[in-house]
Design a protein around this motif. Structure first.
Motif, PDB file in Angstrom:
ATOM      1  N   ALA A  19       0.838  -1.208   0.000  1.00  0.00           N
ATOM      2  CA  ALA A  19       0.000   0.000   0.000  1.00  0.00           C
ATOM      3  C   ALA A  19       0.870   1.253   0.000  1.00  0.00           C
ATOM      4  O   ALA A  19       0.612   2.216  -0.734  1.00  0.00           O
ATOM      5  CB  ALA A  19      -0.928  -0.007   1.219  1.00  0.00           C
ATOM      6  N   TYR A  20       1.926   1.242   0.825  1.00  0.00           N
ATOM      7  CA  TYR A  20       2.845   2.377   0.847  1.00  0.00           C
ATOM      8  C   TYR A  20       3.530   2.546  -0.508  1.00  0.00           C
ATOM      9  O   TYR A  20       3.666   3.667  -1.018  1.00  0.00           O
ATOM     10  CB  TYR A  20       3.903   2.190   1.933  1.00  0.00           C
ATOM     11  N   ILE A  21       3.968   1.445  -1.081  1.00  0.00           N
ATOM     12  CA  ILE A  21       4.664   1.520  -2.369  1.00  0.00           C
ATOM     13  C   ILE A  21       3.735   2.069  -3.443  1.00  0.00           C
ATOM     14  O   ILE A  21       4.140   2.902  -4.271  1.00  0.00           O
ATOM     15  CB  ILE A  21       5.213   0.137  -2.765  1.00  0.00           C
ATOM     16  N   LYS A  71       4.557   5.446  -5.553  1.00  0.00           N
ATOM     17  CA  LYS A  71       4.591   5.471  -7.015  1.00  0.00           C
ATOM     18  C   LYS A  71       3.602   6.508  -7.555  1.00  0.00           C
ATOM     19  O   LYS A  71       3.902   7.212  -8.530  1.00  0.00           O
ATOM     20  CB  LYS A  71       4.280   4.089  -7.580  1.00  0.00           C
ATOM     21  N   TRP A  72       2.445   6.591  -6.933  1.00  0.00           N
ATOM     22  CA  TRP A  72       1.451   7.593  -7.334  1.00  0.00           C
ATOM     23  C   TRP A  72       2.043   8.994  -7.218  1.00  0.00           C
ATOM     24  O   TRP A  72       1.891   9.825  -8.117  1.00  0.00           O
ATOM     25  CB  TRP A  72       0.207   7.453  -6.455  1.00  0.00           C
ATOM     26  N   ALA A  73       2.718   9.263  -6.110  1.00  0.00           N
ATOM     27  CA  ALA A  73       3.308  10.590  -5.886  1.00  0.00           C
ATOM     28  C   ALA A  73       4.449  10.863  -6.858  1.00  0.00           C
ATOM     29  O   ALA A  73       4.609  11.992  -7.350  1.00  0.00           O
ATOM     30  CB  ALA A  73       3.799  10.706  -4.448  1.00  0.00           C
ATOM     31  N   LEU A  74       5.265   9.841  -7.150  1.00  0.00           N
ATOM     32  CA  LEU A  74       6.400  10.026  -8.061  1.00  0.00           C
ATOM     33  C   LEU A  74       5.947  10.273  -9.490  1.00  0.00           C
ATOM     34  O   LEU A  74       6.678  10.869 -10.285  1.00  0.00           O
ATOM     35  CB  LEU A  74       7.318   8.802  -8.011  1.00  0.00           C
ATOM     36  N   GLU A  75       4.756   9.812  -9.835  1.00  0.00           N
ATOM     37  CA  GLU A  75       4.214  10.076 -11.167  1.00  0.00           C
ATOM     38  C   GLU A  75       3.758  11.520 -11.313  1.00  0.00           C
ATOM     39  O   GLU A  75       3.450  11.968 -12.420  1.00  0.00           O
ATOM     40  CB  GLU A  75       3.036   9.137 -11.443  1.00  0.00           C
ATOM     41  N   ARG A  76       3.724  12.229 -10.199  1.00  0.00           N
ATOM     42  CA  ARG A  76       3.331  13.638 -10.194  1.00  0.00           C
ATOM     43  C   ARG A  76       4.509  14.473  -9.700  1.00  0.00           C
ATOM     44  O   ARG A  76       5.589  13.975  -9.516  1.00  0.00           O
ATOM     45  CB  ARG A  76       2.074  13.799  -9.333  1.00  0.00           C
ATOM     46  N   VAL A  95       6.890   8.993   8.394  1.00  0.00           N
ATOM     47  CA  VAL A  95       8.170   9.305   7.755  1.00  0.00           C
ATOM     48  C   VAL A  95       7.949  10.217   6.559  1.00  0.00           C
ATOM     49  O   VAL A  95       7.004  10.031   5.787  1.00  0.00           O
ATOM     50  CB  VAL A  95       8.886   8.020   7.270  1.00  0.00           C
ATOM     51  N   CYS A  96       8.839  11.182   6.388  1.00  0.00           N
ATOM     52  CA  CYS A  96       8.818  12.053   5.219  1.00  0.00           C
ATOM     53  C   CYS A  96      10.065  11.786   4.379  1.00  0.00           C
ATOM     54  O   CYS A  96      11.175  11.741   4.915  1.00  0.00           O
ATOM     55  CB  CYS A  96       8.768  13.518   5.654  1.00  0.00           C
ATOM     56  N   TRP A  97       9.855  11.607   3.098  1.00  0.00           N
ATOM     57  CA  TRP A  97      10.935  11.254   2.174  1.00  0.00           C
ATOM     58  C   TRP A  97      11.097  12.332   1.114  1.00  0.00           C
ATOM     59  O   TRP A  97      10.115  12.801   0.545  1.00  0.00           O
ATOM     60  CB  TRP A  97      10.609   9.951   1.446  1.00  0.00           C
ATOM     61  N   LYS A  98      12.339  12.707   0.840  1.00  0.00           N
ATOM     62  CA  LYS A  98      12.582  13.525  -0.342  1.00  0.00           C
ATOM     63  C   LYS A  98      12.356  12.677  -1.586  1.00  0.00           C
ATOM     64  O   LYS A  98      12.632  11.469  -1.590  1.00  0.00           O
ATOM     65  CB  LYS A  98      14.015  14.071  -0.345  1.00  0.00           C
ATOM     66  N   ARG A  99      11.898  13.312  -2.614  1.00  0.00           N
ATOM     67  CA  ARG A  99      11.604  12.612  -3.854  1.00  0.00           C
ATOM     68  C   ARG A  99      12.802  11.794  -4.344  1.00  0.00           C
ATOM     69  O   ARG A  99      12.661  10.651  -4.754  1.00  0.00           O
ATOM     70  CB  ARG A  99      11.184  13.636  -4.921  1.00  0.00           C
TER      71      ARG A  99
END
Length: 225
Positions: A54-56, A60-65, A143-147
């Motif tokens: 679910a996290y992945i 992936k959804w966020a990285l597509e934007r 957790v917060c991740w940089k792109r």
């Protein structure tokens, strides 16, 4: 939770990953999307496919934007939405990964039975010993991740799908040399619903950490030779 996040001073966007929950979550979110059309999103999946997947899917959804920082959190107020501001501040000041940490300033957990507190605390200690990571709360899910970190990690090769997922992601970031910082939070256990923690999930994390470390040794050996 949605209204609380949107009341914060930063204009956060929210993605709800919904695994066909029987409690009507999807209908509630879709109703609120009419009120917050540009900031609230939902990703529906067919069933329970594992916490890590679910996290992945969300990553992936966020990285597509065009999102430059992506934060994961629980939606039951065990993670205080106000702390989102502090995690993003850590990212803005140079952290590549900002962890909402229960253990960086002692043990900051409310409403957990003592047995679970001890299991979580010593699990993180065990992970530190095995992996060499200087992270006090290795199983944290706030957790917060940089792109760039999520782009560097091959998300399709993450092996652990339960709570071990959190450990493996942090270990990958550690191995790539990213700056991991912990931000002290108070974790308050949910008042409604039940925990997904089980013996199987615990065993996956316990043995998965050893397997993960062994795989990293072989990878390093192959690169040297």
């Amino acid at each position: 939770m949605i209204r609380k996040v949107f009341s914060l001073s930063s204009p956060f966007h929210l993605l709800i990953v919904e695994d066909n929950s029987p409690d009507g979550t999807a209908a509630i979110v879709k109703g609120l999307m009419k009120e917050f059309p540009d900031r609230l999103h939902i990703l529906e999946r067919k069933g329970k496919l594992g916490l890590g997947t679910a996290y992945i899917a969300g990553f992936k959804w966020a990285l597509e934007r065009d999102y430059q920082a992506i934060c994961e959190m629980d939606c039951d107020f065990s993670h205080n939405p106000d702390d989102l501001l502090r995690l993003f501040e850590a990212i803005e000041k140079g952290a590549d990964v900002a962890i909402g940490s229960r253990y960086i300033t002692g043990i900051n957990v409310v409403n957990w039975p003592l047995g679970r507190v001890l299991m979580s605390y010593f699990a993180s200690m065990y992970v530190r010993i095995i992996t060499g990571m200087n992270v006090r709360d290795t199983t944290a899910g706030f957790v917060c991740w940089k792109r760039k970190v999520l782009e560097t990690i091959d998300l399709d090769k993450i092996k652990l799908i339960g709570y071990g997922f959190q450990i493996e992601m942090k270990f990958k970031a550690h191995k790539f040399g990213y700056n991991i910082q912990e931000v002290s939070i108070v974790f308050t256990d949910r008042k409604e619903g039940t925990s997904k923690m089980s013996g199987g999930i615990f065993n996956e994390a316990l043995w998965g950490v050893l397997k993960m470390k062994i795989r990293s040794w072989f990878t390093k050996y192959e690169r040297i030779n």
